[in-house]
Design an enzyme around this catalytic site. Sequence first.
Site, PDB file in Angstrom:
ATOM      1  N   ILE A 107       0.818  -1.219   0.000  1.00 25.20           N
ATOM      2  CA  ILE A 107       0.000   0.000   0.000  1.00 25.20           C
ATOM      3  C   ILE A 107       0.849   1.266   0.000  1.00 25.20           C
ATOM      4  CG2 ILE A 107      -2.003  -1.047   1.108  1.00 25.20           C
ATOM      5  CD1 ILE A 107      -1.081   0.174   3.757  1.00 25.20           C
ATOM      6  N   GLY A 108       2.170   1.144   0.083  1.00 25.95           N
ATOM      7  CA  GLY A 108       3.005   2.341   0.076  1.00 25.95           C
ATOM      8  C   GLY A 108       4.468   1.985   0.114  1.00 25.95           C
TER       9      GLY A 108
ATOM     10  N   SER B 182      13.034   4.253   2.845  1.00 23.26           N
ATOM     11  CA  SER B 182      13.567   3.252   3.759  1.00 23.26           C
ATOM     12  C   SER B 182      12.929   1.885   3.598  1.00 23.26           C
ATOM     13  CB  SER B 182      13.370   3.725   5.208  1.00 23.26           C
ATOM     14  OG  SER B 182      11.999   3.902   5.488  1.00 23.26           O
ATOM     15  N   GLY B 183      11.872   1.777   2.818  1.00 23.77           N
ATOM     16  CA  GLY B 183      11.249   0.474   2.661  1.00 23.77           C
ATOM     17  C   GLY B 183       9.831   0.565   2.155  1.00 23.77           C
ATOM     18  N   LYS B 184       9.055  -0.486   2.426  1.00 21.84           N
ATOM     19  CA  LYS B 184       7.691  -0.581   1.924  1.00 21.84           C
ATOM     20  C   LYS B 184       6.718  -0.855   3.067  1.00 21.84           C
ATOM     21  CE  LYS B 184       9.088  -2.268  -2.652  1.00 21.84           C
ATOM     22  NZ  LYS B 184       8.931  -3.333  -3.684  1.00 21.84           N
ATOM     23  N   VAL B 185       5.452  -0.525   2.812  1.00 25.31           N
ATOM     24  CA  VAL B 185       4.400  -0.736   3.802  1.00 25.31           C
ATOM     25  C   VAL B 185       3.334  -1.636   3.198  1.00 25.31           C
ATOM     26  CG1 VAL B 185       2.687   0.356   5.296  1.00 25.31           C
ATOM     27  CG2 VAL B 185       4.838   1.536   4.800  1.00 25.31           C
TER      28      VAL B 185
ATOM     29  N   LYS C  38       5.651  -2.521   8.171  1.00 22.44           N
ATOM     30  CA  LYS C  38       6.665  -1.696   7.526  1.00 22.44           C
ATOM     31  C   LYS C  38       7.947  -2.512   7.408  1.00 22.44           C
ATOM     32  CE  LYS C  38       8.722   2.869   7.442  1.00 22.44           C
ATOM     33  NZ  LYS C  38       8.658   4.249   7.961  1.00 22.44           N
TER      34      LYS C  38
ATOM     35  N   ASP D 146       9.831  13.758  13.854  1.00 21.38           N
ATOM     36  CA  ASP D 146       9.357  13.756  12.469  1.00 21.38           C
ATOM     37  C   ASP D 146       7.833  13.826  12.445  1.00 21.38           C
ATOM     38  OD1 ASP D 146       9.593  13.848   9.741  1.00 21.38           O
ATOM     39  OD2 ASP D 146       9.820  11.683   9.481  1.00 21.38           O
TER      40      ASP D 146
END
Length: 1001
Positions: free
Chosen positions: A693-694, A698-701, A717, A819
């Site tokens: 989904i995203g 730094s990576g994927k979700v 994540k 953040d």
Amino acid sequence: MPKESTMQSYSALLYLILSLSILVISFGDDEQEKLVLSDIKAHWSSSPQLATSWDASTPHCSWRGIQCINGSVSQISLSNLSLSNTLPQFICNLSNLSHLDLSINNITGNFPTSLYNCSSLRHLDLAQNLLDGALPDDIYKMSSQLAYIDLSFNSFSGHIPPSVGQLQSLRSLFLHENHFNGSFAIELANLVNLENLTLSFNNFSNQRIPSEFGNLTKLKDLWIRGANLVGEIPEALGKLTELEQLDLAENSLNGSIPAALWSLKKLKSLYLFSNNLTGEIEVTTLGSSIEEIDLSMNKLKGPIPVEFGNLAELKILFMYYNQLSGEIPRSIGTLTKLSDIRLFDNQLTGVLPPELGKHSELWNIEVWKNRFSGSLPDGLCANGVFSSVVAHDNNLTGELPSSLVHCPTLNNIMLHHNNLSGEFPFGIWSAAVALQYVQIHHNHFTGSLPDKLWPNLTRLEINDNKFSGKIPSYAPGLRVFQASNNMFSGEIPSSFSGMSNLQILALAGNLISGPIPEGISTLKLLTLLNLSNNQINGSIPAAMGSLTVLNMLDLSHNQLSGSVPPEIGNLKFNHLNLSYNQLSGEVPLQLQSPAYEQSFLSNPGLCSSKFIVNLNICAHQSHGDSNNSRRLVAAVLVALAGTVLLIMVVMGAMKCLRRPKGPHLPSRESIYFQRVDFNEDSIVHRLTNENLIGSGGSGKVYRISLGGRANQTVAVKKIWNNKKLNERVQKTFEAEAKILGSIRHANIVKLLCCISSDTSKLLVYEYMENRSLDEWLHGFGSGRVESLDWQKRIHIAIDVAQGLSYMHHNCKPQVVHRDVKSSNILLDSEFRAKIADFGLARIWVEAGVPESASNVVGTVGYMAPEYHRYPLKINEKVDVYSFGVVLLELTTGKRAQEGGEYEGLAGWAARCLREGNKPIDNMIDPGLTSTDKIERVLQLGVECTNTNPLLRPSMKQVLQKLMDCDELNEGRRYSDVISLLQMKRLSQHQSSPDDGGEDNS
């Protein structure tokens, strides 16, 4: 001529000469003052009001804002006339000037030392201007007659000089709302004639309250709110026998409340909220004048003093967010002036005082999250003004008072999670014309709903009760309707034209029958629809595919038949459940994904052209073709299996040859922070593109539906790092993960577990159905979605502020997010907000990067300026800055990076307000209707994004200001009364004792 007659002639001549001389001198002074005023007019030529009202052809004593005594200027009052420029150096040439009011203008520069020459000055008001710099150390050179100084709402900085203590005639000194960041001098205690002292909303350097302030025995108002006060409240303040208002709120004061304060006989208002006060409240003797008490948001323990029941003038009693125990004194219910009582989030027990509301004009009671038992008092609305009862999360029993039927002012009922029973008074639905919010879920109420509900009603939550009858067909203002797990029957209304504002409709677990009406497609704002566990039949209307923002749909456990309309496949579901029906045909192609493998259980007639667990393969081809296909597929599968087997054998042999001797280490390790109903394999095996989904740097979700008993959906994540990581990095990551895994707060996303391998980490979080605030504010993909209304936005802001306030003020060790941004604020199905992404990805990805570089984290547009100046010295104020940008996004609708190449949204907003080149209501998101509350939140965003971190408020202070701007908390903060009274002084300009009783009329 006789000598006597000659002498008389000389005397007459001398008298005539003296009279003419006086006339000439008077005429000269008069013209001189007029010339001075004309020069002042030229100096402030930008003021149109001054240009038109100071007419040289008329006597200057008749000019606007000018008052004279014996023809000489004694008073200048030019408030709110758009005066720009500095203060004229020559203003003190008006030698008899005693009263100077230039408040609410745009006067610039440092403190005008030219005023030292105004030897007759008694009253000086420069409030709400643009003055800055430090107060001069020789300010004692001001007029010895000076009784009134107001420098509030400017930008003065530095310290308050000791020489102020030499202005012995001072009765009023207003220095609140500036940028003082040094200290205030103990010498202020020498101002023994002082009646009003305000130092609030400055950033003093951890200042203690001097015990010497106890010498200010004429003091009536002492206001030092939000000024970084530390230490204990001095017992010596108990000597201030004339004190009427004491406000020390929003500081870091500790220790107990001095018993002597309660004995002050003239004290009317005591505000000590948002501190770290502890211990029990000890009352020896009690003054009888107290009208308002606010001790909320501290750490106070023990019972509410029984003596509070003797406060005959008490109107406001706020003691929420403490650790109070015991019962509310019954005598509090008999107070004749009590209007608002808020004791929520304590450990109070017993019953609510049965006399509450019978003897006073009570309008609000908030006692939620305690341990109260018994029933609600039956006289809450006895005096006809009662508006709100918030008593959820207690152990209340019995029926709702029938007297509420005769309460047209009733606006808010929040009684959920109790044990209340009996029939909900039907008359409330027609009598309470102001009713907006009804949340009574998780009780045992019976009764029914009328066919038509008042237009004001926006939220109706009655789920988990025993209501019966039919579903209403008309509720034009209703946005949330949750009535699951009741006994409603009949059919769903055929038309929803009278409920067009619905966003959430949950009717699960009832006895509803008949079809889903086509009219449901008119609910264009609907995001959640739950009709599961009913007796609904017929087909799913294809028109439901037009509900473009619908992301949660549950029609399971019904008697639906026919196909799943292809139009449904166009919707972007976070949750879809059509299980346990009689549906048939092929599932829409868009829904043929492992993400929906639990969505179609027990529908034997459904099939899929792809291999999906729990779904049959559709028979699209003829029987012969099917046999040939089966043979071909079988042959291919056998060949593939053989190839895979050969590769595995070879790779296994090579791995064995390379494997070092020693014990075998597992390839993955898991750390669980919550009790879960899944294992690591069920996560790892679902990391497929269909569930993606995203993705980011730094990576994927992934969104993963796990099924099982909990039928849980989680967000995963996956972050990776190709570098060889040392033991220190691993321990740092695990330590921070454990801290975050231990946080328990309703507004922080739960970290469920962490799955580690050599090159990647899987962080498993609870899934948030409505995704991020960024998507709702700035659109999903390229298309703008229906905008959030203001009520949702302010509640989201409060939710996030609660989470950050918890992290900054209640966590040990303190947690700084670093953040905060709208894409890291996630929303659940009811738009409750939670903070996500605490930088674990940064720790993992940036392992091995030099510390000075890895400390500069954050997102452009949200990063506080100090990141670039001294990144190793940042503190929690960086979160305040970032949150301020989020507030600006919520109010303006702009992105954080908008506003110019260099300034971003924060700089743009500050510049607009500072220069006044854009009316504040024109800065508001066009999707909102500008109101005072929205403008206040925008201004708070600018305050939070001050370039100087010392001048930013704490998150505790931000939270309280946001609660003040919430319509559901209308009137929550009566403690601003002092500020309002001072503003009233600015506008009235009436004579006062400070002016020596001078007649200025």
